[in-house]
Scaffold this active site. Structure first.
Site, PDB file in Angstrom:
ATOM      1  N   ARG A  57      -4.896   2.876  12.445  1.00 34.28           N
ATOM      2  CA  ARG A  57      -4.123   2.131  11.456  1.00 34.28           C
ATOM      3  C   ARG A  57      -4.104   0.639  11.766  1.00 34.28           C
ATOM      4  O   ARG A  57      -3.913  -0.174  10.869  1.00 34.28           O
ATOM      5  CB  ARG A  57      -2.679   2.643  11.408  1.00 34.28           C
ATOM      6  N   ASP A  83       6.362  -4.673  18.868  1.00 36.50           N
ATOM      7  CA  ASP A  83       5.026  -4.086  18.804  1.00 36.50           C
ATOM      8  C   ASP A  83       4.286  -4.166  20.134  1.00 36.50           C
ATOM      9  O   ASP A  83       3.290  -3.454  20.335  1.00 36.50           O
ATOM     10  CB  ASP A  83       4.188  -4.778  17.722  1.00 36.50           C
ATOM     11  N   ARG A 104      13.773   2.287   9.059  1.00 35.67           N
ATOM     12  CA  ARG A 104      13.490   0.973   8.498  1.00 35.67           C
ATOM     13  C   ARG A 104      14.115   0.955   7.104  1.00 35.67           C
ATOM     14  O   ARG A 104      13.431   1.105   6.103  1.00 35.67           O
ATOM     15  CB  ARG A 104      11.980   0.718   8.395  1.00 35.67           C
ATOM     16  N   LYS A 164      -3.344  -7.396  10.883  1.00 32.10           N
ATOM     17  CA  LYS A 164      -2.958  -6.318   9.958  1.00 32.10           C
ATOM     18  C   LYS A 164      -1.664  -6.663   9.230  1.00 32.10           C
ATOM     19  O   LYS A 164      -1.555  -6.496   8.005  1.00 32.10           O
ATOM     20  CB  LYS A 164      -2.760  -5.014  10.735  1.00 32.10           C
ATOM     21  N   ASN A 165      -0.671  -7.145   9.978  1.00 32.23           N
ATOM     22  CA  ASN A 165       0.639  -7.408   9.387  1.00 32.23           C
ATOM     23  C   ASN A 165       0.651  -8.643   8.502  1.00 32.23           C
ATOM     24  O   ASN A 165       1.674  -8.961   7.895  1.00 32.23           O
ATOM     25  CB  ASN A 165       1.694  -7.532  10.485  1.00 32.23           C
ATOM     26  N   CYS A 206       4.336   5.238  10.601  1.00 37.01           N
ATOM     27  CA  CYS A 206       4.713   5.670  11.941  1.00 37.01           C
ATOM     28  C   CYS A 206       6.203   5.971  12.029  1.00 37.01           C
ATOM     29  O   CYS A 206       7.034   5.241  11.485  1.00 37.01           O
ATOM     30  CB  CYS A 206       4.371   4.578  12.958  1.00 37.01           C
TER      31      CYS A 206
END
Length: 429
Positions: A399, A307, A121, A22-23, A116
Site C-alpha cells: 500500500r 508512521d 480515525r 503516498k500521503n 489499516c
C-alpha cells in the site's frame, strides 16, 4: 497472498532515489476531481492505494491514463457523486473525496472508509468542517449523504485536533466556496503544503498552508494543472533506518531533509553519522551498535510522526540500553510488538507507552504484517536478524512502499517475494 523471505545479516550500502509521497499523491489525485479539467501529476508512486484511488476516479466518470512517468486525470466528464462501498473500504484516505465531490458536484454519497486497522480515525472533524461551509449531512445505514447544491460558503473553523484529512477536505471544498474561509489549528504536514501548491496551480487562492492557520479565498472554479508530488519522508527514513540497522551506508537522492528533522535527530542521537550535502541529498553511515534512543513521543507535524514509530522501535530493540516510546496518535499502533517479540525483542507495553530493552541480536522468525508501517518495520527487523525471516500479509506493505524488495535487494539485502502455500497458511492459522 505473498510473503517476503529475508536472509538476515547482509550490510546495506549504495544509493536510493526516494519515491513520491503516498500521503501527498492520494489527496492530490482526489482533488483533481474539483479541477474539472486535465491534470498532469508527476511522481505518483505505483502503489496499491494509488491504483485504488484511480479506480475510484474512473467510477466517478474521470478519464485516467499514464503518460510516460506521469498520471493524467481528466475530470471534465465527471458524472457521479457516489463512491461504491467496496471501493471506499479499500483504504482509509478515501474520505478525502468528500471535499472534491462537494466542490465539483454539490453532493457526495460515501460510506465509512477502510484501510489499516491502526485505531479509530473518526470522520466527525471532516463532517464538522463541511457543515460549517453549509453542507447538509445525513448519516443513515452506514452511509453519508452530503448535499451542497445550495452552494458552499466561506466560514471560520477551528479543529480541536490538527487532522490531516479534515484539513485537506476543507481546503479543497473551500477553494470554490463563496467568500473567505479561515481554518485555525490546521494540520501542518508537508503534504498539506503540497496539496495547497497543487490547488493554487489550479487557480485556488490558499495562504498559510503548513503554518497551522490557513486562509482560503473562494474562486468561481478550478482548472487543470501540472504538478510534481513531493518525496515521501516516511519511505526515505525507512531506507535510512534499514542502513542503520545493518551497519551500512546509504546515499538518498530526491529527499527533503527539512521534512524529516524530528526523525533525523533521533538517528543522529542513536549513533548514525548523517551528512546533508545540500539540495535533495542525504548520506547516512552507521558503525557499531545503535545507542539508546532518546525518548520518542509521537505527535502531529513537526513532531515525531506516528508512521515512523514502528521503524524506530526496531532500532531500539537492537540498541544499547532501554528506550521509551509513547504513542499518542493511534491506540492500535503497538500491534507489531507481539511480532517483534517472536524475533527475540524485549518490549514491555503499558497503555500507550512501550519500554524497549535493547538486545544484541534478533532471531529470524515467521511474522505477520498488521498494517503498512508495521510490515515495513518487520522487514527491517528481518534484515538485521540472524537466520531467515518470513513476513506474511505483505499486501499492507504494498500500500505504501513501491518496489520495496527490489530496491532493498539493489542495496545488498537478501530478500525475495514468494507466494504463500495455502495449506501451510491454513495450518499456521
Amino acid at each position: 497472498m505473498s510473503s517476503f523471505v529475508i536472509q538476515g545479516g547482509a550490510r546495506l550500502e549504495g544509493e536510493h532515489t526516494v519515491q513520491g509521497a503516498k500521503n501527498s499523491a492520494l489527496p492530490i489525485l482526489a482533488a483533481a476531481v474539483a479541477a474539472r479539467g486535465e491534470c498532469v501529476l508527476h511522481g505518483c508512486p505505483d502503489l496499491s492505494d494509488v491504483r485504488a484511488t484511480l479506480t475510484i476516479l474512473e467510477s466517478l466518470g474521470c478519464a485516467v491514463r499514464r503518460q510516460g512517468g506521469a498520471l493524467v486525470v481528466d475530470s471534465s466528464c465527471l458524472c457521479r457523486c457516489e463512491i461504491p462501498e467496496r471501493l471506499m473500504r479499500e483504504m482509509r484516505s478515501s474520505i478525502v473525496f468528500l471535499g472534491p465531490l462537494l466542490s465539483a458536484m454539490g453532493c457526495a454519497n460515501l460510506s465509512a472508509p477502510g484501510g489499516c486497522d491502526i485505531g479509530e480515525r473518526p470522520i466527525d472533524l471532516h463532517l464538522e468542517t463541511m457543515r460549517a461551509l453549509g453542507v447538509r449531512v445525513i448519516e443513515e445505514n452506514g452511509r453519508l449523504r452530503c448535499d451542497a447544491r445550495a452552494g458552499l460558503r466561506g466560514a471560520r473553523c477551528s479543529l480541536h485536533f490538527p487532522s490531516v484529512g479534515a484539513t485537506e477536505n476543507l481546503m479543497i471544498a473551500a477553494s470554490t466556496a463563496k467568500g473567505v474561509t479561515v481554518l485555525t489549528n490546521a494540520a501542518r504536514e508537508p503534504e498539506i503544503a503540497d496539496l495547497a501548491a497543487f490547488l493554487n496551480a489550479c487557480g485556488a487562492k490558499i495562504y498559510g498552508a503548513g503554518e497551522g492557520a490557513l486562509v482560503v479565498e473562494g474562486v468561481e472554479r478550478l482548472h487543470g494543472a501540472e504538478h510534481t508530488v513531493i518525496p515521501d519522508r516516511i519511505t526515505a527514513v525507512t531506507f535510512l533506518t534499514a542502513a542503520a540497522l545493518t551497519g551500512g551506508e546509504i546515499l538518498l537522492r530526491g529527499a527533503r531533509p527539512s521534512h524529516m528533522d524530528a526523525m533525523l535527530s533521533v538517528l543522529e542521537q542513536s549513533g548514525c553519522r548523517l551528512c546533508r550535502p545540500g539540495g535533495d541529498t542525504l548520506y547516512l553511515r552507521m558503525q557499531g551498535r545503535p545507542r539508546r534512543l532518546p525518548t520518542i513521543r509521537t505527535m502531529p507535524y513537526p513532531g515525531f510522526p506516528t508512521d515512523a514509530q514502528a521503524l524506530f522501535m526496531v532500532l531500539a530493540a537492537l540498541a544499547e540500553g532501554a528506550s521509551i516510546i509513547t504513542e499518542t496518535i493511534f491506540e492500535n499502533r503497538f500491534r507489531h510488538v507481539a511480532q517483534l517479540r517472536r524475533m527475540g525483542a524485549f518490549i514491555r507495553v503499558e497503555g500507550r507507552v512501550a519500554v524497549v530493552e535493547g538486545r544484541r541480536f534478533l532471531q529470524g522468525a515467521r511474522v505477520e504484517a498488521c498494517d503498512l508501517r508495521a510490515g515495513a518495520a518487520l522487514v527491517l527487523a528481518g534484515l538485521a536478524a540472524e537466520g531467515e525471516t518470513r513476513v506474511r500479509k505483505i499486501e499492507h506493505v504494498d500500500r505504501g512502499c513501491e518496489h520495496f524488495e527490489g530496491d532493498l535487494a539493489l542495496l545488498g539485502a537478501n530478500i525475495v517475494r514468494e507466494e504463500d502455500d495455502l495449506g501451510q497458511e491454513d495450518e499456521e492459522a
